[in-house]
Design a protein around this motif. Structure first.
Motif, mmCIF file in Angstrom:
data_model
loop_
_atom_site.group_PDB
_atom_site.id
_atom_site.type_symbol
_atom_site.label_atom_id
_atom_site.label_comp_id
_atom_site.label_asym_id
_atom_site.label_seq_id
_atom_site.Cartn_x
_atom_site.Cartn_y
_atom_site.Cartn_z
ATOM 1 N N LEU A 1 68.640 26.265 -16.422
ATOM 2 C CA LEU A 1 67.271 26.526 -15.986
ATOM 3 C C LEU A 1 66.430 25.244 -16.012
ATOM 4 C CD1 LEU A 1 65.122 28.952 -15.476
ATOM 5 C CD2 LEU A 1 64.620 28.640 -17.884
ATOM 6 N N TYR A 2 66.457 24.534 -17.140
ATOM 7 C CA TYR A 2 65.651 23.323 -17.294
ATOM 8 C C TYR A 2 66.094 22.201 -16.353
ATOM 9 C CZ TYR A 2 62.698 24.895 -21.093
ATOM 10 O OH TYR A 2 61.749 25.560 -21.832
ATOM 11 N N GLU A 3 67.408 22.034 -16.202
ATOM 12 C CA GLU A 3 67.928 20.986 -15.315
ATOM 13 C C GLU A 3 67.580 21.305 -13.859
ATOM 14 O OE1 GLU A 3 69.520 17.986 -16.255
ATOM 15 O OE2 GLU A 3 68.658 18.672 -18.147
ATOM 16 N N THR A 4 67.686 22.591 -13.489
ATOM 17 C CA THR A 4 67.327 23.018 -12.133
ATOM 18 C C THR A 4 65.842 22.799 -11.889
ATOM 19 O OG1 THR A 4 69.112 24.667 -12.117
ATOM 20 C CG2 THR A 4 67.338 24.977 -10.519
ATOM 21 N N ALA A 5 65.009 23.156 -12.869
ATOM 22 C CA ALA A 5 63.560 22.974 -12.759
ATOM 23 C C ALA A 5 63.196 21.493 -12.632
ATOM 24 C CB ALA A 5 62.860 23.597 -13.968
ATOM 25 N N ALA A 6 64.040 20.621 -13.190
ATOM 26 C CA ALA A 6 63.810 19.177 -13.106
ATOM 27 C C ALA A 6 64.312 18.603 -11.779
ATOM 28 C CB ALA A 6 64.497 18.475 -14.280
ATOM 29 N N GLY A 7 64.815 19.488 -10.896
ATOM 30 C CA GLY A 7 65.212 19.062 -9.567
ATOM 31 C C GLY A 7 66.638 18.561 -9.461
ATOM 32 N N ARG A 8 67.479 18.936 -10.429
ATOM 33 C CA ARG A 8 68.872 18.509 -10.378
ATOM 34 C C ARG A 8 69.769 19.657 -9.896
ATOM 35 N NH1 ARG A 8 66.826 14.882 -14.423
ATOM 36 N NH2 ARG A 8 66.705 16.415 -16.089
ATOM 37 N N ILE A 9 70.897 19.280 -9.280
ATOM 38 C CA ILE A 9 71.927 20.242 -8.892
ATOM 39 C C ILE A 9 72.792 20.461 -10.119
ATOM 40 C CG2 ILE A 9 73.983 20.606 -7.465
ATOM 41 C CD1 ILE A 9 72.602 18.696 -5.385
ATOM 42 N N VAL A 10 72.963 21.703 -10.534
ATOM 43 C CA VAL A 10 73.678 21.984 -11.778
ATOM 44 C C VAL A 10 75.052 22.603 -11.514
ATOM 45 C CG1 VAL A 10 73.605 23.217 -13.985
ATOM 46 C CG2 VAL A 10 71.480 22.331 -12.980
ATOM 47 N N LEU A 11 76.077 21.998 -12.090
ATOM 48 C CA LEU A 11 77.426 22.567 -12.121
ATOM 49 C C LEU A 11 77.643 23.036 -13.550
ATOM 50 C CD1 LEU A 11 79.326 19.729 -10.217
ATOM 51 C CD2 LEU A 11 78.357 21.822 -9.266
#
Length: 123
Positions: free
Chosen positions: A33-43
């Motif tokens: 959630l936090y990484e996505t909110a920071a604009g990163r693509i998450v695997l």
């Protein structure tokens, strides 16, 4: 005419792969959630073998599945620009340790959600 590829690594968001024990499924989801909110693509791990499911109901299936998922996660590390280790309490299990070693061998930057303990990480 000059064409900018839409997904050159300069223009596309950074890809981060989450590594950690699925015993921390909720913390992995929170990191996602936090990484996505920071604009990163998450695997991230896509299956939690600690939760019962028909796909890995029998032991032989579960063992096979574990191997497949382990290899799949290494391929996610190949794709990623950086690694985020989800390690509440400093815990790093055996498979996560292997993933960290693999990421190191590729020179991937590695972040941790929690301080890493000084011991062997088996907590």
């Amino acid at each position: 005419m000059h064409h900018q590829t839409p997904y050159s690594s300069a223009s596309r968001p950074k890809i981060v792969v989450l590594c950690g024990s699925t015993r921390y499924w909720d913390q992995l989801a929170e990191a996602n959630l936090y990484e996505t909110a920071a604009g990163r693509i998450v695997l991230a791990p896509g299956c939690n073998l600690k939760q019962p499911h028909p796909l890995w109901a029998d032991a032989a299936q579960a063992d096979r599945f574990k191997t497949v998922l382990g290899d799949l996660h290494l391929r996610k590390i190949d794709l990623a620009d950086e690694v985020l280790v989800v390690n509440p309490g400093g815990y790093i299990g055996e498979s996560t340790r292997r993933e960290i070693d693999y990421a190191h061998s590729l020179g991937k930057p590695i972040r941790y959600t929690h301080p890493v303990d000084g011991g062997d990480g088996r907590g």
